[in-house]
Scaffold this motif. Structure first.
Motif, mmCIF file in Angstrom:
data_model
loop_
_atom_site.group_PDB
_atom_site.id
_atom_site.type_symbol
_atom_site.label_atom_id
_atom_site.label_comp_id
_atom_site.label_asym_id
_atom_site.label_seq_id
_atom_site.Cartn_x
_atom_site.Cartn_y
_atom_site.Cartn_z
ATOM 1 N N VAL A 35 -5.433 -6.967 4.214
ATOM 2 C CA VAL A 35 -5.815 -5.589 4.531
ATOM 3 C C VAL A 35 -4.798 -4.972 5.484
ATOM 4 O O VAL A 35 -4.355 -3.831 5.306
ATOM 5 N N GLU A 36 -4.399 -5.724 6.506
ATOM 6 C CA GLU A 36 -3.418 -5.216 7.464
ATOM 7 C C GLU A 36 -2.070 -4.937 6.796
ATOM 8 O O GLU A 36 -1.402 -3.938 7.102
ATOM 9 N N GLU A 37 -1.674 -5.800 5.880
ATOM 10 C CA GLU A 37 -0.434 -5.569 5.134
ATOM 11 C C GLU A 37 -0.547 -4.316 4.267
ATOM 12 O O GLU A 37 0.415 -3.542 4.139
ATOM 13 N N SER A 38 -1.724 -4.091 3.711
ATOM 14 C CA SER A 38 -1.946 -2.914 2.868
ATOM 15 C C SER A 38 -1.942 -1.637 3.696
ATOM 16 O O SER A 38 -1.474 -0.585 3.221
ATOM 17 N N ILE A 39 -2.462 -1.703 4.910
ATOM 18 C CA ILE A 39 -2.409 -0.543 5.814
ATOM 19 C C ILE A 39 -0.955 -0.161 6.070
ATOM 20 O O ILE A 39 -0.590 1.017 6.068
ATOM 21 N N ASN A 40 -0.104 -1.163 6.267
ATOM 22 C CA ASN A 40 1.322 -0.904 6.483
ATOM 23 C C ASN A 40 1.961 -0.263 5.261
ATOM 24 O O ASN A 40 2.809 0.637 5.386
ATOM 25 N N VAL A 41 1.536 -0.695 4.061
ATOM 26 C CA VAL A 41 2.055 -0.095 2.824
ATOM 27 C C VAL A 41 1.710 1.387 2.789
ATOM 28 O O VAL A 41 2.565 2.233 2.456
ATOM 29 N N ILE A 42 0.482 1.731 3.136
ATOM 30 C CA ILE A 42 0.045 3.133 3.134
ATOM 31 C C ILE A 42 0.843 3.946 4.151
ATOM 32 O O ILE A 42 1.341 5.035 3.859
ATOM 33 N N LYS A 43 1.004 3.397 5.354
ATOM 34 C CA LYS A 43 1.714 4.117 6.412
ATOM 35 C C LYS A 43 3.195 4.299 6.083
ATOM 36 O O LYS A 43 3.790 5.334 6.406
ATOM 37 N N GLU A 44 3.775 3.296 5.447
ATOM 38 C CA GLU A 44 5.205 3.369 5.114
ATOM 39 C C GLU A 44 5.486 4.381 4.006
ATOM 40 O O GLU A 44 6.630 4.822 3.847
ATOM 41 N N ASN A 45 4.473 4.751 3.263
ATOM 42 C CA ASN A 45 4.662 5.650 2.128
ATOM 43 C C ASN A 45 3.990 7.006 2.303
ATOM 44 O O ASN A 45 3.846 7.764 1.328
ATOM 45 N N THR A 46 3.578 7.322 3.538
ATOM 46 C CA THR A 46 2.946 8.614 3.816
ATOM 47 C C THR A 46 3.420 9.164 5.148
ATOM 48 O O THR A 46 3.932 8.431 5.994
ATOM 49 N N SER A 47 3.238 10.461 5.340
ATOM 50 C CA SER A 47 3.560 11.088 6.624
ATOM 51 C C SER A 47 2.394 10.896 7.593
ATOM 52 O O SER A 47 1.300 10.497 7.214
ATOM 53 N N LEU B 157 -6.473 -2.313 -1.980
ATOM 54 C CA LEU B 157 -5.109 -2.781 -2.247
ATOM 55 C C LEU B 157 -4.919 -4.243 -1.857
ATOM 56 O O LEU B 157 -4.061 -4.932 -2.422
ATOM 57 N N SER B 158 -5.728 -4.711 -0.908
ATOM 58 C CA SER B 158 -5.570 -6.089 -0.422
ATOM 59 C C SER B 158 -5.808 -7.123 -1.520
ATOM 60 O O SER B 158 -5.372 -8.268 -1.399
ATOM 61 N N THR B 159 -6.479 -6.727 -2.589
ATOM 62 C CA THR B 159 -6.769 -7.661 -3.683
ATOM 63 C C THR B 159 -5.692 -7.598 -4.780
ATOM 64 O O THR B 159 -5.777 -8.328 -5.763
ATOM 65 N N LYS B 160 -4.694 -6.723 -4.594
ATOM 66 C CA LYS B 160 -3.663 -6.528 -5.611
ATOM 67 C C LYS B 160 -2.388 -7.279 -5.232
ATOM 68 O O LYS B 160 -2.050 -7.418 -4.061
ATOM 69 N N SER B 161 -1.652 -7.730 -6.241
ATOM 70 C CA SER B 161 -0.384 -8.422 -5.998
ATOM 71 C C SER B 161 0.768 -7.434 -5.824
ATOM 72 O O SER B 161 1.743 -7.714 -5.133
ATOM 73 N N ASN B 162 0.647 -6.260 -6.447
ATOM 74 C CA ASN B 162 1.696 -5.233 -6.385
ATOM 75 C C ASN B 162 1.181 -4.022 -5.612
ATOM 76 O O ASN B 162 1.009 -2.933 -6.174
ATOM 77 N N ARG B 163 0.940 -4.185 -4.334
ATOM 78 C CA ARG B 163 0.245 -3.170 -3.536
ATOM 79 C C ARG B 163 0.987 -1.842 -3.467
ATOM 80 O O ARG B 163 0.381 -0.776 -3.591
ATOM 81 N N GLU B 164 2.281 -1.900 -3.263
ATOM 82 C CA GLU B 164 3.034 -0.658 -3.133
ATOM 83 C C GLU B 164 3.024 0.126 -4.440
ATOM 84 O O GLU B 164 2.852 1.354 -4.442
#
Length: 331
Positions: free
Chosen positions: A52-64, A81-88
């Motif tokens: 979940v924490e990794e997915s939060i970073n994905v969201i933040k890295e791809n949004t303003s 997203l935490s359940t997905k292998s290709n989160r980004e």
């Protein structure tokens, strides 16, 4: 239905409730944490803190910084997203749908990411562009008939109806019919009643029997002092779609709510009785959905209907939690 299914679901819900507290920044979730916990639980998934924490970073890295994806929906989406292998890749697909919805003049607010999530999760059922067009068609119908009640909090249910309807125009007309019937039988005309009538579009029979069952479940819950108020009405509608005795269903909801009240953080003062009752009803309804979907004696049409109950529950909880959060902020 075997009681162990409900007990297992309740135990997983409690376990996930503890796990979500360990996620960095979880204190920001407020009431949204319960929607995340419920979302994982009804899918029989355990919350993975690191993912979940990794997915939060994905969201933040791809949004303003001011993106709506960093608002109410961030932790909910990160949990998905935490359940997905290709989160980004998954997130970019959801964001692309979000941008397309904005192009179609949907209001750009905190409800829109949830609508994009629903359309994305059903992309194998219906082409994304078709889903968006039909969602707009449904929403415009709602706005035409209930101009002062319809707003962005109806986007999620508009998408749900658009994707799952086999006869859109007839289903929309039935929603209006259900709204008037409920009103004639004691429900006040309101946004909550409109939300309930939307769920009736998922009734494969479109029958008076289901409407009677909605009223009966509401009355039984009130008699058992396990009332579900206002913004939880769509959940009562979802419960009525379950082809089981309503007395038994209510009995199980009361039992789950009583058990949950003994868990730290779920008492009347910490969470509130109405919110706990909604969570308990969701756990029971999700248990029935799982049981009936796995039962080989249930035909494929019924199985599909009960799969959609899970989506209805999630939508009801999301809208309810956002509404309660906004109300708390205004006070």
């Amino acid at each position: 239905m075997e009681e162990y299914i409900i007990n297992d679901k309740l135990n997983l819900f409690i376990k996930n409730s503890e796990m979500i507290k360990e996620i960095k920044g979880s204190w920001q979730m407020g009431m949204m944490q319960y929607s995340c916990v419920l979302s994982s639980t009804i899918k029989n998934q355990s919350i993975n803190k690191l993912a979940v924490e990794e997915s939060i970073n994905v969201i933040k890295e791809n949004t303003s910084m001011f993106s709506n994806f960093r608002g109410h929906s961030m932790f909910y989406l990160a949990n998905i997203l935490s359940t997905k292998s290709n989160r980004e890749e998954e997130f970019k697909s959801i964001k692309n749908i979000y941008d397309k919805l904005k192009e179609k003049k949907f209001i750009n607010d905190s409800y829109l990411p949830f609508t994009a999530i629903i359309i994305h999760s059903n992309k194998d059922k219906m082409d994304i562009n078709t889903s968006i067009e039909k969602t707009k068609y449904v929403y415009d119908f709602m706005k035409k008939h209930h101009r002062w009640l319809t707003s962005s909090d109806d986007y999620c249910r508009a998408a749900l109806i658009a994707i799952n309807s086999n006869d859109l125009d007839n289903d929309l007309e039935y929603i209006e019919k259900a709204y008037e019937i409920f009103n004639s039988r004691g429900f006040f005309k309101s946004n909550n009643l409109q939300s309930l009538s939307h769920i009736m579009a998922l009734d494969k029979d479109k029958s008076a029997k289901t409407i009677d069952k909605v009223i009966r479940i509401k009355e039984l819950l009130e008699q058992e002092k396990c009332k579900i108020d206002g913004y939880g009405y769509p959940l009562i509608g979802a419960l009525a779609l379950i082809d089981y005795d309503e007395n038994k269903i209510v009995e199980q909801i009361v039992r789950v709510s009583n058990k949950l009240s003994e868990v730290k953080g779920f008492g009347n003062w910490a969470l509130g009785k109405n919110n706990r009752n909604m969570l308990s009803a969701s756990i029971v309804a999700a248990s029935y959905a799982q049981y009936l979907n796995e039962d080989s004696n249930v035909d494929s049409i019924s199985s599909n209907i009960f799969l959609e109950i899970i989506i209805a529950i999630e939508i009801a909880m999301m809208v309810a939690i956002i509404a309660s959060t906004a109300a708390a902020a205004s006070n």
